[in-house]
Design a protein around this motif. Structure first.
Motif, PDB file in Angstrom:
ATOM      1  N   THR A  63       0.278  11.355  -6.472  1.00 21.78           N
ATOM      2  CA  THR A  63      -0.324  10.305  -5.652  1.00 21.78           C
ATOM      3  C   THR A  63       0.451   9.008  -5.791  1.00 21.78           C
ATOM      4  O   THR A  63       0.683   8.300  -4.800  1.00 21.78           O
ATOM      5  CB  THR A  63      -1.799  10.084  -6.057  1.00 21.78           C
ATOM      6  N   ASN A  64       0.886   8.679  -6.990  1.00 20.33           N
ATOM      7  CA  ASN A  64       1.661   7.457  -7.194  1.00 20.33           C
ATOM      8  C   ASN A  64       3.050   7.550  -6.557  1.00 20.33           C
ATOM      9  O   ASN A  64       3.579   6.533  -6.095  1.00 20.33           O
ATOM     10  CB  ASN A  64       1.759   7.120  -8.677  1.00 20.33           C
ATOM     11  N   VAL A  65       3.622   8.744  -6.493  1.00 19.56           N
ATOM     12  CA  VAL A  65       4.904   8.913  -5.812  1.00 19.56           C
ATOM     13  C   VAL A  65       4.726   8.651  -4.313  1.00 19.56           C
ATOM     14  O   VAL A  65       5.513   7.937  -3.688  1.00 19.56           O
ATOM     15  CB  VAL A  65       5.483  10.325  -6.051  1.00 19.56           C
ATOM     16  N   VAL A  66       3.664   9.223  -3.729  1.00 19.64           N
ATOM     17  CA  VAL A  66       3.391   8.994  -2.309  1.00 19.64           C
ATOM     18  C   VAL A  66       3.136   7.511  -2.054  1.00 19.64           C
ATOM     19  O   VAL A  66       3.619   6.945  -1.073  1.00 19.64           O
ATOM     20  CB  VAL A  66       2.184   9.849  -1.843  1.00 19.64           C
ATOM     21  N   LYS A  67       2.415   6.858  -2.950  1.00 17.66           N
ATOM     22  CA  LYS A  67       2.145   5.422  -2.817  1.00 17.66           C
ATOM     23  C   LYS A  67       3.446   4.632  -2.795  1.00 17.66           C
ATOM     24  O   LYS A  67       3.650   3.757  -1.938  1.00 17.66           O
ATOM     25  CB  LYS A  67       1.260   4.936  -3.968  1.00 17.66           C
ATOM     26  N   LYS A  68       4.353   4.940  -3.714  1.00 18.60           N
ATOM     27  CA  LYS A  68       5.625   4.216  -3.802  1.00 18.60           C
ATOM     28  C   LYS A  68       6.450   4.408  -2.539  1.00 18.60           C
ATOM     29  O   LYS A  68       7.037   3.465  -2.018  1.00 18.60           O
ATOM     30  CB  LYS A  68       6.391   4.684  -5.045  1.00 18.60           C
ATOM     31  N   LEU A 121       5.373   5.121   0.517  1.00 20.21           N
ATOM     32  CA  LEU A 121       4.738   4.388   1.616  1.00 20.21           C
ATOM     33  C   LEU A 121       4.959   2.884   1.478  1.00 20.21           C
ATOM     34  O   LEU A 121       5.185   2.189   2.471  1.00 20.21           O
ATOM     35  CB  LEU A 121       3.249   4.711   1.688  1.00 20.21           C
ATOM     36  N   GLU A 122       4.922   2.361   0.253  1.00 27.75           N
ATOM     37  CA  GLU A 122       5.176   0.935   0.048  1.00 27.75           C
ATOM     38  C   GLU A 122       6.621   0.587   0.387  1.00 27.75           C
ATOM     39  O   GLU A 122       6.884  -0.469   0.964  1.00 27.75           O
ATOM     40  CB  GLU A 122       4.848   0.533  -1.391  1.00 27.75           C
ATOM     41  N   ASP A 123       7.557   1.480   0.051  1.00 27.40           N
ATOM     42  CA  ASP A 123       8.960   1.243   0.382  1.00 27.40           C
ATOM     43  C   ASP A 123       9.188   1.215   1.888  1.00 27.40           C
ATOM     44  O   ASP A 123      10.077   0.525   2.373  1.00 27.40           O
ATOM     45  CB  ASP A 123       9.853   2.315  -0.252  1.00 27.40           C
ATOM     46  N   GLY A 171       3.748  -8.958   6.810  1.00 29.56           N
ATOM     47  CA  GLY A 171       4.976  -8.216   7.051  1.00 29.56           C
ATOM     48  C   GLY A 171       4.786  -6.729   6.845  1.00 29.56           C
ATOM     49  O   GLY A 171       5.734  -5.967   6.895  1.00 29.56           O
ATOM     50  N   ALA A 172       3.565  -6.290   6.605  1.00 30.59           N
ATOM     51  CA  ALA A 172       3.285  -4.874   6.370  1.00 30.59           C
ATOM     52  C   ALA A 172       2.996  -4.181   7.692  1.00 30.59           C
ATOM     53  O   ALA A 172       2.543  -4.788   8.644  1.00 30.59           O
ATOM     54  CB  ALA A 172       2.101  -4.715   5.433  1.00 30.59           C
ATOM     55  N   LYS A 173       3.264  -2.880   7.717  1.00 29.30           N
ATOM     56  CA  LYS A 173       3.029  -2.089   8.922  1.00 29.30           C
ATOM     57  C   LYS A 173       1.556  -1.718   9.073  1.00 29.30           C
ATOM     58  O   LYS A 173       1.107  -1.426  10.161  1.00 29.30           O
ATOM     59  CB  LYS A 173       3.860  -0.818   8.880  1.00 29.30           C
ATOM     60  N   GLY A 174       0.847  -1.679   8.010  1.00 29.37           N
ATOM     61  CA  GLY A 174      -0.549  -1.294   8.046  1.00 29.37           C
ATOM     62  C   GLY A 174      -1.025  -0.989   6.644  1.00 29.37           C
ATOM     63  O   GLY A 174      -0.275  -1.065   5.682  1.00 29.37           O
ATOM     64  N   GLN A 175      -2.297  -0.651   6.551  1.00 27.89           N
ATOM     65  CA  GLN A 175      -2.862  -0.342   5.246  1.00 27.89           C
ATOM     66  C   GLN A 175      -3.267   1.122   5.216  1.00 27.89           C
ATOM     67  O   GLN A 175      -3.833   1.642   6.177  1.00 27.89           O
ATOM     68  CB  GLN A 175      -4.081  -1.219   4.963  1.00 27.89           C
ATOM     69  N   VAL A 176      -2.938   1.778   4.117  1.00 31.80           N
ATOM     70  CA  VAL A 176      -3.255   3.188   3.913  1.00 31.80           C
ATOM     71  C   VAL A 176      -4.078   3.291   2.646  1.00 31.80           C
ATOM     72  O   VAL A 176      -3.766   2.670   1.636  1.00 31.80           O
ATOM     73  CB  VAL A 176      -1.962   4.024   3.758  1.00 31.80           C
ATOM     74  N   VAL A 185      -0.715  -0.001   0.302  1.00 28.60           N
ATOM     75  CA  VAL A 185      -1.376   1.232  -0.126  1.00 28.60           C
ATOM     76  C   VAL A 185      -2.416   0.914  -1.181  1.00 28.60           C
ATOM     77  O   VAL A 185      -2.157   0.199  -2.142  1.00 28.60           O
ATOM     78  CB  VAL A 185      -0.362   2.248  -0.687  1.00 28.60           C
ATOM     79  N   LYS A 186      -3.617   1.468  -0.991  1.00 24.55           N
ATOM     80  CA  LYS A 186      -4.700   1.340  -1.964  1.00 24.55           C
ATOM     81  C   LYS A 186      -5.045   2.753  -2.434  1.00 24.55           C
ATOM     82  O   LYS A 186      -5.262   3.650  -1.629  1.00 24.55           O
ATOM     83  CB  LYS A 186      -5.913   0.688  -1.303  1.00 24.55           C
ATOM     84  N   ILE A 187      -5.090   2.927  -3.744  1.00 27.12           N
ATOM     85  CA  ILE A 187      -5.437   4.237  -4.311  1.00 27.12           C
ATOM     86  C   ILE A 187      -6.884   4.207  -4.762  1.00 27.12           C
ATOM     87  O   ILE A 187      -7.304   3.309  -5.491  1.00 27.12           O
ATOM     88  CB  ILE A 187      -4.522   4.590  -5.493  1.00 27.12           C
ATOM     89  N   THR A 188      -7.649   5.206  -4.330  1.00 28.10           N
ATOM     90  CA  THR A 188      -9.060   5.294  -4.673  1.00 28.10           C
ATOM     91  C   THR A 188      -9.326   6.614  -5.382  1.00 28.10           C
ATOM     92  O   THR A 188      -9.080   7.680  -4.817  1.00 28.10           O
ATOM     93  CB  THR A 188      -9.931   5.228  -3.404  1.00 28.10           C
ATOM     94  N   PRO A 189      -9.813   6.572  -6.625  1.00 28.58           N
ATOM     95  CA  PRO A 189     -10.144   7.828  -7.310  1.00 28.58           C
ATOM     96  C   PRO A 189     -11.386   8.477  -6.689  1.00 28.58           C
ATOM     97  O   PRO A 189     -12.310   7.793  -6.259  1.00 28.58           O
ATOM     98  CB  PRO A 189     -10.404   7.406  -8.752  1.00 28.58           C
TER      99      PRO A 189
END
Length: 112
Positions: free
Chosen positions: A55-60, A62-64, A36-41, A69-73
């Motif tokens: 970065t976590n705000v942008v992740k949230k 995009l998830e909404d 049901g996701a639009k894609g992976q970022v 969303v995958k965060i990579t350091p």
């Protein structure tokens, strides 16, 4: 003749504005049938205190909207400024009144 020219120009401008408004409408990305996701970022971020929260705000956000969303350091050294373009070492000096440490030690600690 002048009224006809004005009317044609007015109609052309109106059609142009309607065309722009329709073209700017939100287009839905196709959702995958499995998740049901639009894609992976994948978001890369520098492990600096100022970047982790944003970065976590942008992740949230995009998830909404529906993205996975995958965060990579990412390793990045502090910026080097050998020519001191951005200035030299900075200091913060605090001046307080006499007796503040005894009267309000919790406030005095903030200035240290």
């Amino acid at each position: 003749m002048k009224k006809t020219s004005k009317l044609i120009v007015l109609l052309a401008v109106a059609m142009l504005l309607v065309g722009i408004a329709v073209g700017c409408g939100q287009q839905q990305a196709p959702e995958s049938e499995e998740t049901g996701a639009k894609g992976q970022v994948e978001l890369g971020y520098v492990q600096w205190d100022s970047e982790i929260a944003s970065t976590n705000v942008v992740k949230k956000v995009l998830e909404d909207v529906g993205y996975e969303v995958k965060i990579t350091p990412v390793d990045a050294p502090p910026l080097d400024d050998p020519k001191k373009i951005y200035g030299g070492e900075e200091f913060i000096h605090t001046i307080v009144r006499k007796g503040l440490q005894e009267d309000m030690p919790e406030v005095y600690e903030i200035g240290e």
